[in-house]
Design a protein around this motif. Structure first.
Motif, PDB file in Angstrom:
ATOM      1  N   VAL A 112      -4.591  11.274   4.009  1.00  0.00           N
ATOM      2  CA  VAL A 112      -3.970  10.708   5.176  1.00  0.00           C
ATOM      3  C   VAL A 112      -4.290  11.366   6.316  1.00  0.00           C
ATOM      4  CG1 VAL A 112      -2.107   9.227   3.721  1.00  0.00           C
ATOM      5  CG2 VAL A 112      -1.902  11.575   4.532  1.00  0.00           C
ATOM      6  N   SER A 162      -7.930   8.378  -0.547  1.00  0.00           N
ATOM      7  CA  SER A 162      -7.812   8.368   0.939  1.00  0.00           C
ATOM      8  C   SER A 162      -6.955   9.792   1.109  1.00  0.00           C
ATOM      9  CB  SER A 162      -6.996   7.218   1.451  1.00  0.00           C
ATOM     10  OG  SER A 162      -7.006   7.525   2.663  1.00  0.00           O
ATOM     11  N   GLU A 177      -7.984   5.943   6.072  1.00  0.00           N
ATOM     12  CA  GLU A 177      -7.017   5.153   5.790  1.00  0.00           C
ATOM     13  C   GLU A 177      -7.623   3.636   6.426  1.00  0.00           C
ATOM     14  OE1 GLU A 177      -3.127   5.771   5.044  1.00  0.00           O
ATOM     15  OE2 GLU A 177      -4.945   6.425   4.121  1.00  0.00           O
ATOM     16  N   THR A 207      -2.689   0.085   9.534  1.00  0.00           N
ATOM     17  CA  THR A 207      -1.994  -0.993   8.967  1.00  0.00           C
ATOM     18  C   THR A 207      -1.304  -1.964  10.062  1.00  0.00           C
ATOM     19  OG1 THR A 207       0.101   0.045   8.224  1.00  0.00           O
ATOM     20  CG2 THR A 207      -1.744   0.041   6.882  1.00  0.00           C
ATOM     21  N   HIS A 264      -1.236   7.868  11.088  1.00  0.00           N
ATOM     22  CA  HIS A 264      -2.571   7.212  10.699  1.00  0.00           C
ATOM     23  C   HIS A 264      -2.116   6.077   9.615  1.00  0.00           C
ATOM     24  CE1 HIS A 264      -4.891  11.348  11.244  1.00  0.00           C
ATOM     25  NE2 HIS A 264      -4.888  10.712  12.318  1.00  0.00           N
ATOM     26  N   THR A 265      -1.411   6.219   8.784  1.00  0.00           N
ATOM     27  CA  THR A 265      -1.148   5.051   7.678  1.00  0.00           C
ATOM     28  C   THR A 265      -0.611   3.747   8.565  1.00  0.00           C
ATOM     29  OG1 THR A 265      -0.656   6.536   6.116  1.00  0.00           O
ATOM     30  CG2 THR A 265       0.100   4.345   5.696  1.00  0.00           C
ATOM     31  N   THR A 273       0.749   5.365  -0.116  1.00  0.00           N
ATOM     32  CA  THR A 273      -0.040   6.572  -0.066  1.00  0.00           C
ATOM     33  C   THR A 273       0.602   7.736  -0.865  1.00  0.00           C
ATOM     34  OG1 THR A 273       1.105   7.611   1.937  1.00  0.00           O
ATOM     35  CG2 THR A 273      -0.750   6.126   2.492  1.00  0.00           C
ATOM     36  N   SER A 327      -2.984   5.224  -3.124  1.00  0.00           N
ATOM     37  CA  SER A 327      -4.219   6.399  -2.762  1.00  0.00           C
ATOM     38  C   SER A 327      -3.790   7.687  -2.979  1.00  0.00           C
ATOM     39  CB  SER A 327      -4.442   5.813  -1.432  1.00  0.00           C
ATOM     40  OG  SER A 327      -3.477   6.529  -0.352  1.00  0.00           O
ATOM     41  N   ALA A 350       4.246   4.968   3.629  1.00  0.00           N
ATOM     42  CA  ALA A 350       3.904   6.394   3.789  1.00  0.00           C
ATOM     43  C   ALA A 350       4.595   7.301   3.253  1.00  0.00           C
ATOM     44  CB  ALA A 350       3.815   6.481   5.319  1.00  0.00           C
ATOM     45  N   TYR A 407       0.792  -1.263   0.013  1.00  0.00           N
ATOM     46  CA  TYR A 407       0.025  -0.075   0.068  1.00  0.00           C
ATOM     47  C   TYR A 407       0.932   1.273   0.028  1.00  0.00           C
ATOM     48  CZ  TYR A 407      -3.387   3.549   1.767  1.00  0.00           C
ATOM     49  OH  TYR A 407      -3.995   4.557   1.876  1.00  0.00           O
TER      50      TYR A 407
END
Length: 234
Positions: free
Chosen positions: A62, A60, A68, A123, A118-119, A12, A36, A87, A10
Motif C-alpha cells: 500500500v 500489493s 494499488e 478505488t 493510496h487505497t 488490504t 492483498s 484499508a 477489497y
C-alpha cells in the motif's frame, strides 16, 4: 436491511488477523472478496485457508500507489466492479520518541496513513460509480496517546482525521466512509502469536461481523467513527 450478496470487496492486509477475519465474514455473507499483501505467498496461503471460490489473491504494497492501482485493475477485470474497500494494512513500531529511528517513523506513516490514502485514491472512482463504502481500520491509539507510541499514535490519529474528512468530501457521491477504532484485538500485530491468553480480547471475527452489520445498516444511517473495546480487561 441492505442486501450485500454479490457485492465486491477489497481488503488490504488481508492475510491474517483483522483483515482475514473481515474477509471470512464477508465471504460467509455472499460477498466476493479480493485480499492483498506484500508477500504473495502469504496471500495465496490465506486464500487457501479461507477455502472459498469467490476470493482473489493480490500482491500489493500500500506504500506504492501503482501497486494499488494495479490491484484495482485486476479486481475489475475479475469481478467487473468494486463496492466495498477496507484499508486495513498496518504495522506498529514502539520506542521513546528520542530513540525512534527515521526508518521506523517513515514505515508507519507510509503504511498506516499514506497507505490508507493510496487505497482510497485508487478505488474512489469505482466507489463513486457503485455508491460504495470505504472503511479504514484505525485504533483506539488514534484518540488515546501513550508513551513510546509517538509514531504509531501519529499514524492512527492521522487515519481517523483522514477518514472523517474523506467522509465529508465523499458523502455527496453517496459514498459512506467509516473508521473502525479497535482496542485490544487477538491478532499477529507486532509479531504476536495468538494464544489462549488472548481470549478476553476482541476477536477478528467480531470485527468481521461488525463490518457486515454496518454494510447491512439502513442507508440513511452512517456511523462514521466506531470505537470498539473488549467487554472486560484482562
Amino acid at each position: 436491511m441492505q442486501n450485500i450478496e454479490n457485492k465486491v470487496a477489497y481488503i488490504t492486509g488481508g492475510t491474517k488477523g483483522i483483515g482475514f477475519g473481515i474477509a471470512k465474514a464477508l465471504l460467509e455473507n455472499g460477498v466476493k472478496v479480493a485480499i492483498s499483501g506484500r508477500d504473495i505467498d502469504a496471500v495465496e496461503k490465506a486464500k487457501e485457508e479461507l477455502g472459498n471460490q469467490n476470493i482473489l489473491a493480490l500482491k500489493s504494497d500500500v506504500r506504492n500507489f501503482d501497486d494499488e492501482m494495479k490491484a484495482v485493475e485486476k479486481i475489475i477485470a475479475t469481478y467487473g466492479k468494486l463496492d466495498i474497500v477496507i484499508a486495513n494494512a498496518g504495522l506498529g513500531k514502539f520506542a521513546p520518541v528520542d530513540e525512534m529511528s527515521l526508518e521506523d517513523w517513515n514505515v508507519m506513516i507510509d503504511t498506516n496513513l499514506t497507505g490508507a490514502f493510496h487505497t482510497l485514491k485508487a478505488t474512489v472512482e469505482q466507489l463513486k460509480q457503485n455508491k460504495g463504502y470505504y472503511f479504514s481500520i484505525a485504533s483506539l491509539a488514534g484518540t488515546n496517546f501513550f508513551a513510546q507510541g509517538a509514531g504509531y499514535n501519529a499514524s492512527k490519529f492521522g487515519v481517523v482525521g483522514f477518514t472523517q474528512a474523506a467522509m465529508l468530501d465523499l458523502r455527496n457521491y453517496d459514498i459512506k466512509c467509516t473508521t473502525i477504532m479497535p482496542g485490544s484485538v487477538t491478532s499477529h500485530f507486532n509479531e504476536h502469536i495468538p494464544n489462549e491468553a488472548d481470549e478476553w480480547k476482541i476477536q477478528p471475527s467480531d470485527l468481521g461481523q461488525m463490518i457486515v452489520d454496518l454494510l447491512k445498516m439502513n442507508p440513511n444511517v452512517l456511523p462514521s467513527k466506531v470505537e470498539v473495546r473488549p467487554t472486560k480487561t484482562k
